[in-house]
Write an enzyme that holds these catalytic residues in place. Structure first.
Site, PDB file in Angstrom:
ATOM      1  N   THR A  84       0.821  -1.216   0.000  1.00 50.43           N
ATOM      2  CA  THR A  84       0.000   0.000   0.000  1.00 50.43           C
ATOM      3  C   THR A  84       0.857   1.270   0.000  1.00 50.43           C
ATOM      4  O   THR A  84       2.008   1.244   0.466  1.00 50.43           O
ATOM      5  CB  THR A  84      -0.907  -0.015   1.260  1.00 50.43           C
ATOM      6  OG1 THR A  84      -1.421   1.286   1.480  1.00 50.43           O
ATOM      7  CG2 THR A  84      -0.146  -0.416   2.511  1.00 50.43           C
ATOM      8  N   ASP A  85       0.262   2.368  -0.455  1.00 47.08           N
ATOM      9  CA  ASP A  85       0.965   3.663  -0.381  1.00 47.08           C
ATOM     10  C   ASP A  85       1.053   4.164   1.062  1.00 47.08           C
ATOM     11  O   ASP A  85       1.818   5.088   1.355  1.00 47.08           O
ATOM     12  CB  ASP A  85       0.279   4.707  -1.273  1.00 47.08           C
ATOM     13  CG  ASP A  85      -1.186   4.970  -0.930  1.00 47.08           C
ATOM     14  OD1 ASP A  85      -1.727   4.299  -0.024  1.00 47.08           O
ATOM     15  OD2 ASP A  85      -1.793   5.844  -1.570  1.00 47.08           O
ATOM     16  N   GLU A  86       0.277   3.545   1.976  1.00 45.42           N
ATOM     17  CA  GLU A  86       0.256   4.042   3.357  1.00 45.42           C
ATOM     18  C   GLU A  86       1.594   3.848   4.066  1.00 45.42           C
ATOM     19  O   GLU A  86       1.848   4.462   5.091  1.00 45.42           O
ATOM     20  CB  GLU A  86      -0.879   3.379   4.152  1.00 45.42           C
ATOM     21  CG  GLU A  86      -2.227   3.628   3.512  1.00 45.42           C
ATOM     22  CD  GLU A  86      -3.396   3.442   4.450  1.00 45.42           C
ATOM     23  OE1 GLU A  86      -3.218   3.543   5.678  1.00 45.42           O
ATOM     24  OE2 GLU A  86      -4.499   3.206   3.938  1.00 45.42           O
ATOM     25  N   TYR A  90      -1.632  -0.625  11.026  1.00 48.21           N
ATOM     26  CA  TYR A  90      -1.798  -1.278   9.714  1.00 48.21           C
ATOM     27  C   TYR A  90      -0.606  -0.954   8.808  1.00 48.21           C
ATOM     28  O   TYR A  90       0.055  -1.863   8.280  1.00 48.21           O
ATOM     29  CB  TYR A  90      -3.107  -0.826   9.058  1.00 48.21           C
ATOM     30  CG  TYR A  90      -3.175  -1.118   7.569  1.00 48.21           C
ATOM     31  CD1 TYR A  90      -3.226  -2.429   7.101  1.00 48.21           C
ATOM     32  CD2 TYR A  90      -3.168  -0.078   6.625  1.00 48.21           C
ATOM     33  CE1 TYR A  90      -3.272  -2.703   5.731  1.00 48.21           C
ATOM     34  CE2 TYR A  90      -3.211  -0.342   5.256  1.00 48.21           C
ATOM     35  CZ  TYR A  90      -3.259  -1.654   4.823  1.00 48.21           C
ATOM     36  OH  TYR A  90      -3.294  -1.922   3.467  1.00 48.21           O
ATOM     37  N   LYS A 124       2.372  -3.408   7.262  1.00 46.98           N
ATOM     38  CA  LYS A 124       2.608  -3.574   5.818  1.00 46.98           C
ATOM     39  C   LYS A 124       4.042  -3.160   5.478  1.00 46.98           C
ATOM     40  O   LYS A 124       4.705  -3.789   4.648  1.00 46.98           O
ATOM     41  CB  LYS A 124       1.613  -2.729   5.005  1.00 46.98           C
ATOM     42  CG  LYS A 124       0.174  -3.205   5.054  1.00 46.98           C
ATOM     43  CD  LYS A 124      -0.057  -4.574   4.469  1.00 46.98           C
ATOM     44  CE  LYS A 124       0.108  -4.629   2.964  1.00 46.98           C
ATOM     45  NZ  LYS A 124      -0.249  -5.973   2.433  1.00 46.98           N
TER      46      LYS A 124
END
Ligand code: NAD
Length: 351
Positions: free
Chosen positions: A133-135, A159, A163
Site C-alpha cells: 500500500t501507499d500508506e 496497519y 505492511k
C-alpha cells in the site's frame, strides 16, 4: 503449472481472480483464511471451474503453505492476504502483526525452500509478487510531490507499520536469498465486492439506507483513488514485465478529498436512485470525531510503471465511481451484509 493467490476471497483478491480467469486458462489456486473480510460468494461464478481450486487456510501456517507449494507447483504467488482496515488496526493490532508480518514471513520462507527445489527453467519463471500500500510512506503535505518508489518509509498507524514490515521482509528475501520478488505499493482502491467498512462502500450503503454518512474530522483528507480492475491489470503487468527485485507504485492520478468523494456519490445517487422524500442524499453527510494519527494526504507518482512497463489506468474517478454505484445498486443485498461493521467500529472512541 499454476498460480497461487492468497487473500483470494477478499475485495482485491476476488476481483483479481475473476478478471484473470477471463484472460487466461491457467490453473488458479485461491488461498484464504475466510476472516470477516473474506467472502466465498465473491467467487461463486468461478468456484465450479476446473481451472479453479479454493483452499481454506492461514498464510501463517507454514506447513500448510509448504504442502500447497509442493502439491500445486506454482509459477507465481501473489500475496493479497492481509488484515487491511486501519480503524481495526487501531482497536486490535495483534492480528495485523500476525497476518501481515508473520504471514508474509511464512510465505517467503516456504517460497524460498520451494524455489530452491525448482529446475533452472522453472526458477527463471518463478515470481513472488507482494501487494502493498501507499500508506507505508506516511502522510504528504498539500504542496509535496506524490510518492515515488524511492520515498522514505514513514508509516503512522499499526496497519501501515505492519505492511511496511512485510515489504522489508520481501526485500530482504530477495537480497539475501535471491528470491525473485516484485512489490507493488498501490493507492486506495474502490469497486465491486468492497466491504462497507471502507470509505466508498460505507458512503454508498449508508446513503442507500438513508442513514448518516460519517466523515472523519473536516473531510479534507486527500486520497488517490484507483478502480480495482485497473489495479488488477497493473499487477498483471508487473507480474509479466516487472524487473525482479523492483517496487512499482500504482495510482490513479485521481486525488480527491473525502468530502468531495462523499458529495460525488450523493450527487450520482440523486440521479440514479432519487430519494422518495425528494431530499438530496447530501443532507446525510455528517462530520464525526477525527481518527487518531489520520494521514492527511496520500498521492502516488505512477510514472515508473507507466514509462517502463506501459501500464496506465483505463478508468477515471467519474467512470469508475459510476461502475461501482451500478454494481451496488444491482447487488444491494450483498452491500448490506456487512453494514453492521460501521456500528462495530464507531462504538470505539480509540481512547
Ligand atoms: P480485504 O480485507 O478485503 O481482503 C483480505 C483477504 O485476506 C480476506 O479475504 C481475508 O479473509 C484474507 N486473510 C486475512 N488474513 C489471512 C490469513 N492469515 N491467511 C489467509 N488469508 C487471510 O483486503 P483488500 O482490500 O482486498 O486488500 C488486499 C491487499 O491489498 C492487502 O494486502 C492490502 O494491504 C492491499 N491494498 C489494499 C488497498 C485498498 O484500497 N483496498 C490499497 C492498497 C493496497
Amino acid at each position: 503449472m499454476s498460480i497461487i493467490i492468497t487473500g483470494a476471497a477478499g475485495f482485491i483478491g476476488s476481483n483479481f481472480i475473476l478478471n484473470y480467469s477471463n484472460l487466461v486458462s491457467e490453473k488458479i489456486i485461491g488461498f484464504d483464511k475466510l476472516t470477516y473480510a473474506g467472502n466465498l460468494e465473491n467467487l461463486k461464478t468461478i468456484k465450479d471451474s476446473t481451472n479453479f481450486k479454493f483452499i481454506d487456510g492461514d498464510i501463517v501456517d507454514s506447513e500448510l503453505v509448504a504442502n500447497l507449494l509442493n502439491k500445486y507447483q506454482p509459477r507465481a504467488i501473489i500475496n493479497f492476504a492481509a488484515e487491511s482496515h486501519v480503524d481495526r488496526s487501531i482497536i486490535a493490532p495483534d492480528v495485523f502483526m500476525q497476518t501481515n508480518i508473520m504471514g508474509t514471513y511464512s510465505l517467503l520462507e516456504e517460497a524460498r525452500k520451494y524455489f530452491i527445489s525448482l529446475n533452472k527453467n522453472n526458477k527463471n519463471n518463478f515470481r513472488f509478487l507482494h501487494v502493498s500500500t501507499d500508506e507505508v510512506y506516511g502522510t504528504l503535505a498539500i504542496n509535496e510531490p506524490p510518492f515515488r518508489e524511492d520515498r522514505k518509509y514513514m508509516p503512522n498507524n499499526p496497519y501501515s507499520a505492519s505492511k511496511a514490515a512485510s515489504d522489508h521482509l520481501v526485500r530482504a528475501w530477495h537480497y539475501t536469498y535471491s528470491l525473485p520478488v516484485l512489490t507493488i505499493n498501490c493507492s486506495n482502491n474502490y469497486g465491486p465486492f468492497q466491504l462497507s467498512e471502507k470509505f466508498i462502500p460505507l458512503c454508498i450503503t449508508r446513503a442507500l439506507q438513508i442513514k448518516p454518512i460519517p466523515i472523519y474530522g473536516d473531510g479534507k483528507q486527500i486520497r488517490d483513488w484507483l478502480y480495482v480492475i485497473d489495479h488488477c491489470n497493473g499487477i498483471l503487468t508487473v507480474l509479466e514485465k516487472g524487473i525482479i527485485g523492483e517496487t512499482y507504485n500504482i495510482g490513479g492520478w485521481n486525488e480527491k478529498t473525502n468530502l468531495e468523494v462523499a458529495q460525488k456519490i450523493c450527487e450520482l445517487l440523486d440521479e440514479l436512485k432519487p430519494r422518495c422524500d425528494g431530499n438530496s442524499y447530501q443532507e446525510l453527510i455528517t462530520f464525526v470525531k477525527e481518527r487518531p494519527s489520520h494521514d492527511r494526504r496520500y498521492a502516488i507518482d505512477a510514472s515508473k510503471i507507466y514509462n517502463e512497463l506501459g501500464w496506465k489506468p483505463k478508468e477515471n474517478f467519474e467512470t469508475g465511481i459510476r461502475k461501482t454505484l451500478d454494481w451496488h445498486l444491482d447487488n444491494e443485498s450483498w452491500s448490506y451484509i456487512h453494514s453492521h461493521d460501521y456500528q462495530y467500529l464507531h462504538n470505539n472512541d480509540f481512547s
